[in-house]
Write a protein that holds these residues in place. Sequence first.
Motif, PDB file in Angstrom:
ATOM      1  N   ILE A 151      35.608 -27.351  -1.272  1.00 49.59           N
ATOM      2  CA  ILE A 151      34.531 -26.770  -0.474  1.00 49.59           C
ATOM      3  C   ILE A 151      34.843 -26.915   1.021  1.00 49.59           C
ATOM      4  CG2 ILE A 151      32.095 -27.078   0.172  1.00 49.59           C
ATOM      5  CD1 ILE A 151      32.251 -25.657  -2.393  1.00 49.59           C
ATOM      6  N   ILE A 158      36.660 -19.900   5.773  1.00 43.99           N
ATOM      7  CA  ILE A 158      35.840 -18.687   5.871  1.00 43.99           C
ATOM      8  C   ILE A 158      35.403 -18.376   7.311  1.00 43.99           C
ATOM      9  CG2 ILE A 158      33.633 -17.648   5.134  1.00 43.99           C
ATOM     10  CD1 ILE A 158      34.299 -18.728   2.324  1.00 43.99           C
ATOM     11  N   LEU A 199      30.373 -12.556   6.093  1.00 43.61           N
ATOM     12  CA  LEU A 199      30.876 -13.798   6.675  1.00 43.61           C
ATOM     13  C   LEU A 199      29.732 -14.753   6.991  1.00 43.61           C
ATOM     14  CD1 LEU A 199      33.829 -14.399   7.249  1.00 43.61           C
ATOM     15  CD2 LEU A 199      33.394 -13.923   9.656  1.00 43.61           C
ATOM     16  N   LYS A 201      26.730 -14.726   5.686  1.00 46.99           N
ATOM     17  CA  LYS A 201      26.075 -15.130   4.442  1.00 46.99           C
ATOM     18  C   LYS A 201      26.856 -16.275   3.775  1.00 46.99           C
ATOM     19  CE  LYS A 201      26.493 -12.590   0.685  1.00 46.99           C
ATOM     20  NZ  LYS A 201      26.445 -11.375  -0.154  1.00 46.99           N
ATOM     21  N   LEU A 202      28.185 -16.092   3.694  1.00 48.23           N
ATOM     22  CA  LEU A 202      29.010 -17.098   3.020  1.00 48.23           C
ATOM     23  C   LEU A 202      29.013 -18.411   3.791  1.00 48.23           C
ATOM     24  CD1 LEU A 202      32.108 -15.226   1.569  1.00 48.23           C
ATOM     25  CD2 LEU A 202      29.932 -15.735   0.514  1.00 48.23           C
ATOM     26  N   SER A 205      25.794 -20.123   3.155  1.00 48.58           N
ATOM     27  CA  SER A 205      25.615 -20.678   1.809  1.00 48.58           C
ATOM     28  C   SER A 205      26.512 -21.902   1.600  1.00 48.58           C
ATOM     29  CB  SER A 205      25.847 -19.628   0.724  1.00 48.58           C
ATOM     30  OG  SER A 205      27.037 -18.947   0.951  1.00 48.58           O
ATOM     31  N   ILE A 206      27.717 -21.898   2.180  1.00 52.69           N
ATOM     32  CA  ILE A 206      28.553 -23.103   2.047  1.00 52.69           C
ATOM     33  C   ILE A 206      27.904 -24.258   2.802  1.00 52.69           C
ATOM     34  CG2 ILE A 206      30.808 -24.162   2.504  1.00 52.69           C
ATOM     35  CD1 ILE A 206      32.126 -21.617   2.197  1.00 52.69           C
ATOM     36  N   PHE A 209      25.395 -25.561   0.542  1.00 54.27           N
ATOM     37  CA  PHE A 209      25.966 -26.162  -0.676  1.00 54.27           C
ATOM     38  C   PHE A 209      26.695 -27.473  -0.382  1.00 54.27           C
ATOM     39  CE2 PHE A 209      29.028 -26.499  -4.190  1.00 54.27           C
ATOM     40  CZ  PHE A 209      28.192 -26.275  -5.263  1.00 54.27           C
TER      41      PHE A 209
ATOM     42  N   PHE B 281      29.005 -25.741  -9.450  1.00 52.10           N
ATOM     43  CA  PHE B 281      30.108 -25.631  -8.505  1.00 52.10           C
ATOM     44  C   PHE B 281      30.985 -24.426  -8.850  1.00 52.10           C
ATOM     45  CE2 PHE B 281      34.658 -26.570  -7.899  1.00 52.10           C
ATOM     46  CZ  PHE B 281      34.706 -26.338  -6.528  1.00 52.10           C
ATOM     47  N   PHE B 284      29.340 -21.280  -7.959  1.00 55.59           N
ATOM     48  CA  PHE B 284      29.349 -21.086  -6.511  1.00 55.59           C
ATOM     49  C   PHE B 284      30.719 -20.607  -6.038  1.00 55.59           C
ATOM     50  CE2 PHE B 284      29.699 -22.811  -2.127  1.00 55.59           C
ATOM     51  CZ  PHE B 284      28.697 -22.047  -1.548  1.00 55.59           C
ATOM     52  N   LEU B 285      31.756 -21.189  -6.637  1.00 55.17           N
ATOM     53  CA  LEU B 285      33.119 -20.812  -6.293  1.00 55.17           C
ATOM     54  C   LEU B 285      33.347 -19.335  -6.627  1.00 55.17           C
ATOM     55  CD1 LEU B 285      35.391 -22.550  -5.123  1.00 55.17           C
ATOM     56  CD2 LEU B 285      36.339 -22.754  -7.412  1.00 55.17           C
ATOM     57  N   TYR B 287      31.075 -17.035  -6.811  1.00 54.15           N
ATOM     58  CA  TYR B 287      30.278 -16.275  -5.837  1.00 54.15           C
ATOM     59  C   TYR B 287      31.062 -16.089  -4.542  1.00 54.15           C
ATOM     60  CZ  TYR B 287      26.666 -15.918  -2.169  1.00 54.15           C
ATOM     61  OH  TYR B 287      25.931 -15.583  -1.071  1.00 54.15           O
ATOM     62  N   LEU B 288      31.702 -17.151  -4.079  1.00 54.61           N
ATOM     63  CA  LEU B 288      32.492 -17.068  -2.848  1.00 54.61           C
ATOM     64  C   LEU B 288      33.672 -16.121  -3.011  1.00 54.61           C
ATOM     65  CD1 LEU B 288      32.697 -20.792  -1.605  1.00 54.61           C
ATOM     66  CD2 LEU B 288      31.196 -18.982  -0.795  1.00 54.61           C
ATOM     67  N   ASN B 291      32.654 -12.469  -3.194  1.00 61.89           N
ATOM     68  CA  ASN B 291      32.257 -11.976  -1.874  1.00 61.89           C
ATOM     69  C   ASN B 291      33.454 -11.748  -0.978  1.00 61.89           C
ATOM     70  OD1 ASN B 291      29.312 -11.673  -0.989  1.00 61.89           O
ATOM     71  ND2 ASN B 291      29.256 -13.380  -2.411  1.00 61.89           N
ATOM     72  N   LEU B 292      34.434 -12.673  -1.050  1.00 64.72           N
ATOM     73  CA  LEU B 292      35.637 -12.515  -0.235  1.00 64.72           C
ATOM     74  C   LEU B 292      36.422 -11.288  -0.687  1.00 64.72           C
ATOM     75  CD1 LEU B 292      36.902 -16.179   0.260  1.00 64.72           C
ATOM     76  CD2 LEU B 292      35.892 -14.670   1.961  1.00 64.72           C
ATOM     77  N   PHE B 295      34.747  -8.367   0.734  1.00 61.51           N
ATOM     78  CA  PHE B 295      35.054  -8.454   2.168  1.00 61.51           C
ATOM     79  C   PHE B 295      36.419  -7.818   2.448  1.00 61.51           C
ATOM     80  CE2 PHE B 295      36.988 -10.684   5.734  1.00 61.51           C
ATOM     81  CZ  PHE B 295      35.958 -10.843   6.644  1.00 61.51           C
TER      82      PHE B 295
END
Lengths: 436, 301
Positions: A151, A158, A199, A201-202, A205-206, A209, B281, B284-285, B287-288, B291-292, B295
């Motif tokens: 993370i 990011i 960007l 949003k992410l 959210s990180i 989290f 987790f 969530f990973l 989801y990231l 999204n990337l 992107f």
Amino acid sequence: MLEQSKKDKVTSDLLASIRLTNSFKAWMAFLSISLIVCLGAYVYQLNEGLVVTGLGDYVSWGMYISTFVFFVATSLIGMLISAVLGLSGQKWAAPLARIAEIIALAFAAVAGLVIITDMGRPDRLLNVFIHGRIQSPIVWDITVVTIYVLISTLFLYIPLIPDLKICSEKINKLHPMAQKAYKLLSLNWNGSHEQEQILKKLTRSIAIFIIPVAFAIHTVTSWLFANTLRVGWDSTIFGPYFITGAFVSGTSAIVIAMYFFRKNYKLEEYLSLDLFDKVGKLLVLVSLVYLYFNINEYLVPAYKMKKYDALHITALFTGAHALMFWSVQFFGLVLPIILLVFNKMRKPLPLLIIASFVFIGGWFKRYIIVVPTMEHPFLPIQNVPLNFKVYTPTLTESLVTLAPFILVLLIITVLSKVIPVISIHETIESLEEKNN
Amino acid sequence: MFRINISTKIVSLFIFSALFSINLSAASWDVPADKKSKNSFIKFNDASAKEGEVLYNKNCASCHGNPSKGNVLKSLKPTPPDLASDGTQKLTDGELFYILNTGRGLMPSFKNVLSENERWKVIAYMRSFNKKYVQVLSNTDPSKSELVKVNMQYDAKSNIVTVKVVAKEKTGTVVLKDAEVILFAKRYFGKLQLDKSMRTNNEGLAYFQYSKDLPGDKAGNVELIAKINDEAYGELESTTKFKIAVPTDKPSLTEKRAIWNVLVKAPIWLIITYSFGVLVFLGFLLYLVLNLLSFWKIGKI
């Protein structure tokens, strides 16, 4: 609209550090040679076994585990600066976000390695994963440390994406391979509104989290101790006690990093005096909270003096560990709090010196948590040589303990040489906001 | 049953320390003459001494140390003697055997802990430290004990276990009179003595009071062991299974799901909590990453 010349100045200022200087090469050479020496000590330990350390049957956790706890603690700064302060709208902390993330990533990643140095048979590491029991806090620890490292990497990466694009375009005389790498990692960033939204949003959210993950990583680390019945560890406040302690060493680490980045990378304009002043105040706040937890953690058992607790408390207060215990509390916590209340002490140089004391005190504090308890088991220690009863670290052990610190410096140095330590994209953005 | 009365203990300790402070000799053991002259039917040689050494290390070394090394447990009062010492070695085999059987003060009796064979082997080991020692073998025939037959009966009404001891000689059945009989219940570890030790009457019978609260296995089974000690026929043990105990079903601590158990027996709440954390987790990973990916696709156009 912000003038183009101002934007260019920010960009060139913050990109200036990304080049190979002689001082950088000398510093890297020094770090590499030191690391090789320490690794030599580790190879020696690997061949001979843990017998070359001061560890034994009774004190089986010494400097290595203290260092592990210290590293996990320091890595929590990423969460504090970028997530907690960021989410609560503390705009002043924004320039520190990337430095905090670099520190977090370096310390968290190396923390995992420190654990391995404490293993007599690291070749059996895989067994932890194959035969691990989820009832054991050690398995939870491995899980959360791994998650936190991942993370933290993403939390660094990011928000960095726009800057990577800038790097690929704006750095002069860049090696074609490096340019390709920057371009590839920038994931086709074109600054469009849509990409900007993703960007934001992410990142947000990180930031959310990472808070429970960071709390989990250090709370679980505290449970490695608190989930036993041993004196000095058998405490219900160990989780928050560790978390607050983490903020103290993390904040002191960021002060040290800020000072050197500011000096060496000529970032006086961006890492302003005001920023040092604010971080100094933050250090006072977190230290006061930690002091409060310390008073609780030691006063309550000291008031009751239960049979076995008394042994432990006496060793800390007036016995063999008294000098270290009181030095840590005074020079690492009380004195810094008093000094940092004064404006003058929150200037870069005095703050650096105070933060260094706090940082070093932080390491010894973990030693005080780990070692004395191990010397006070419930069953009496009988018929063993003195060096079994009293833990004395060896030279080999000290060298191996230095290795992770050098490795962290190496990682931070290298990262700060390949990416801008302050976000260019966000600095320009905030300037634009101010302008409008 | 093994509880030692504190006052007895103090008194015996007092007497003992008084005796030992005066004279550490055989006389203080007061061994009856007939026991003093008893000899072993087991030959003391390297083989028996070696077996004796294993038994010695397990049962005796914690207090008496290693013979001839003088590393006895000095914190005990009276201090246990080094068994290779002259004081001990000048005792007869019978005296040593008697001491092992009875014990005294802090030294427990080994009569029901070690079999007769084993007790002699311990003495064989002790004698191996004495170069001057010459063994006098007993003419007892240990195989005679094989002729002995033991019969156990339980009478629920009177709550008494009757043990009948006879020997099947070629010439006919011989009733064993005045033979010592000790009754035990088999436990997970060792044996639990029931009632006092008895002697058979003229009909070869011994009676034991049985306690009804004795826990047994799930079905209420208990194994009763009668240990017979006869002058002529030697020592032997006989086991009979009865269904007279209180049925007891205590699952072992490692049978249920527990914190201390193996992975497959982890508590459900722990498995759920842990798995939930890891899944959140991973989600969530994902989801990231997704999204990337979008992107990256947006930038490509």
